[in-house]
Design an enzyme around this catalytic site. Structure first.
Site, PDB file in Angstrom:
ATOM      1  N   LYS A   9      32.044 -50.262  53.565  1.00  0.00           N
ATOM      2  CA  LYS A   9      31.330 -49.418  52.597  1.00  0.00           C
ATOM      3  C   LYS A   9      30.441 -50.278  51.707  1.00  0.00           C
ATOM      4  O   LYS A   9      30.881 -51.323  51.238  1.00  0.00           O
ATOM      5  CB  LYS A   9      32.366 -48.678  51.723  1.00  0.00           C
ATOM      6  N   LYS A  51      43.469 -53.053  42.609  1.00  0.00           N
ATOM      7  CA  LYS A  51      43.542 -54.317  41.860  1.00  0.00           C
ATOM      8  C   LYS A  51      44.958 -54.598  41.388  1.00  0.00           C
ATOM      9  O   LYS A  51      45.209 -55.603  40.719  1.00  0.00           O
ATOM     10  CB  LYS A  51      42.617 -54.229  40.648  1.00  0.00           C
ATOM     11  N   LYS A  65      28.917 -52.783  45.180  1.00  0.00           N
ATOM     12  CA  LYS A  65      28.486 -53.918  44.342  1.00  0.00           C
ATOM     13  C   LYS A  65      29.521 -55.029  44.449  1.00  0.00           C
ATOM     14  O   LYS A  65      29.195 -56.205  44.498  1.00  0.00           O
ATOM     15  CB  LYS A  65      28.382 -53.475  42.887  1.00  0.00           C
TER      16      LYS A  65
END
Ligand code: TYM
Length: 323
Positions: A191, A112, A194
């Protein structure tokens, strides 16, 4: 008998990757343990989401998933991270032993860090809260998926650094990563996660679950042609949920040809329903009766405190904070 511990965030609904990568191996291990520690990492969730309603719902669903998959609350210690706030104190101590470059190198931060203004301090020190989760209970073996490997290495590093500086205080844990389920793919082949929006929720209603499985991305090999099981997401998921003889049968059909991806997806859907049928019913029972889940968690939280407090006292003494 080693002490096992693992946690799952409540930042979304529990998915097949969480179940196959963490819950199932953890519950298998706990059969050979007096008391394993399994918890909901609801404090970690705050690094990415500030929505109390969603937090409560997802915490209930993650708890229900653990219980539906067979967690034994009589024996194992089952709790919410946030109800043992001493973990934040321990995380602070560990922060003071964590070199900046180590934290800056964490995938959870690096992924991030292109947009630094969106990174909060909690996200940056996230691995030390995770280290505190583990070291707080003298855990020896931590069953996780492959994406948590680096966090486990950081936990070991900080525990060793603390022990070197302050004297032997922490048990140094090891990751337990099962190769066959270390990275369960999502419907787009990446992968399952969420945050990628590619998760399969095996507790969803039957119609939505079927639709989700039918949406798995496959290549354009024509129906008559043989297909490569090794590169197919449907096959990878089938292998992770179905019994070995059924997997061999599906492999044969792939290689033979005249077998379409639609049929493979239907077989996967049936295998998921077969494997998770009883768990789906239990899950519904727990979600519809949140007071039962609350009671079980409170029981676990009492037990967790009885272990965490003496460990924290040991740490305080090593640091000079106890009189
Ligand atoms: P989290 O909540 O992202 O995932 C929970 C567990 O599920 C595993 N997992 C997967 N395994 C295989 N394939 C996948 N696609 C997949 N997706 C998720 C993860 O590897 C993990 O084992 N930081 C942790 C939570 C945590 C924790 C801890 C874990 C907090 N404190 C202490 C162990 C010990 C996390 O975000 O996991």
């Amino acid at each position: 008998m080693p002490r096992y511990l693992t946690g799952i965030q409540s930042s979304g609904k529990p998915h097949l990757g969480n179940i196959l990568g963490a819950i199932a191996p953890a519950l298998e291990l706990s059969k050979t343990s007096d008391a394993a520690f399994y918890f909901i990492a609801d404090l970690h969730t705050l690094t990415s989401s500030k929505d109390p309603k969603a937090l409560r719902e997802n915490t209930l669903e993650v708890a229900a998933a653990w219980l539906a998959c067979g967690l034994n609350v009589q024996k194992d210690v089952f709790y919410r991270q946030s109800q043992i706030p001493e973990v934040c104190e321990l995380a602070w101590y560990l922060n003071c032993f964590a070199p900046y470059p180590m934290l800056a190198n964490a995938h959870s931060f690096k992924d991030k860090s292109e947009n630094l203004s969106s990174v909060n301090a909690g996200l940056f020190v996230y691995p030390m809260l995770m280290a505190a989760d583990i070291l707080m209970y003298d855990a020896e073996v931590v069953p996780v998926g492959k994406d948590q490997k680096q966090h486990l290495e950081m936990t070991r590093d900080v525990a060793e650094a603390f022990n070197r500086t302050m004297g032997p205080t922490f048990v140094v844990p090891e990751a337990y990563i099962r190769e066959d389920v270390m990275t369960v793919p999502g419907v787009d082949g990446r992968k399952m996660s969420k945050s990628y929006g590619n998760a399969i929720n095996v507790f969803e209603d039957e119609k939505s679950l079927r639709k989700r499985i039918m949406s798995i991305v496959t290549d354009a090999t024509p129906l008559e042609a043989p297909k490569n099981p090794q590169t197919c997401t449907v096959f990878a998921l089938y292998r992770a949920v179905a019994p070995a003889d059924a997997v061999e049968e599906l492999r044969r059909r792939y290689l033979e040809g005249n077998f379409g991806y639609g049929q493979a997806k239907q077989a996967l859907f049936e295998a998921v329903m077969e494997r998770f049928g009883p768990a789906r019913e239990k899950f519904r029972h727990f979600v519809e009766n949140p007071q039962i889940v609350e009671e079980l968690l409170r029981l676990g939280e009492e037990k967790a405190r009885s272990v965490s407090r003496p460990v924290l006292e040991r740490v305080r003494r090593a640091l000079g904070y106890s009189v």
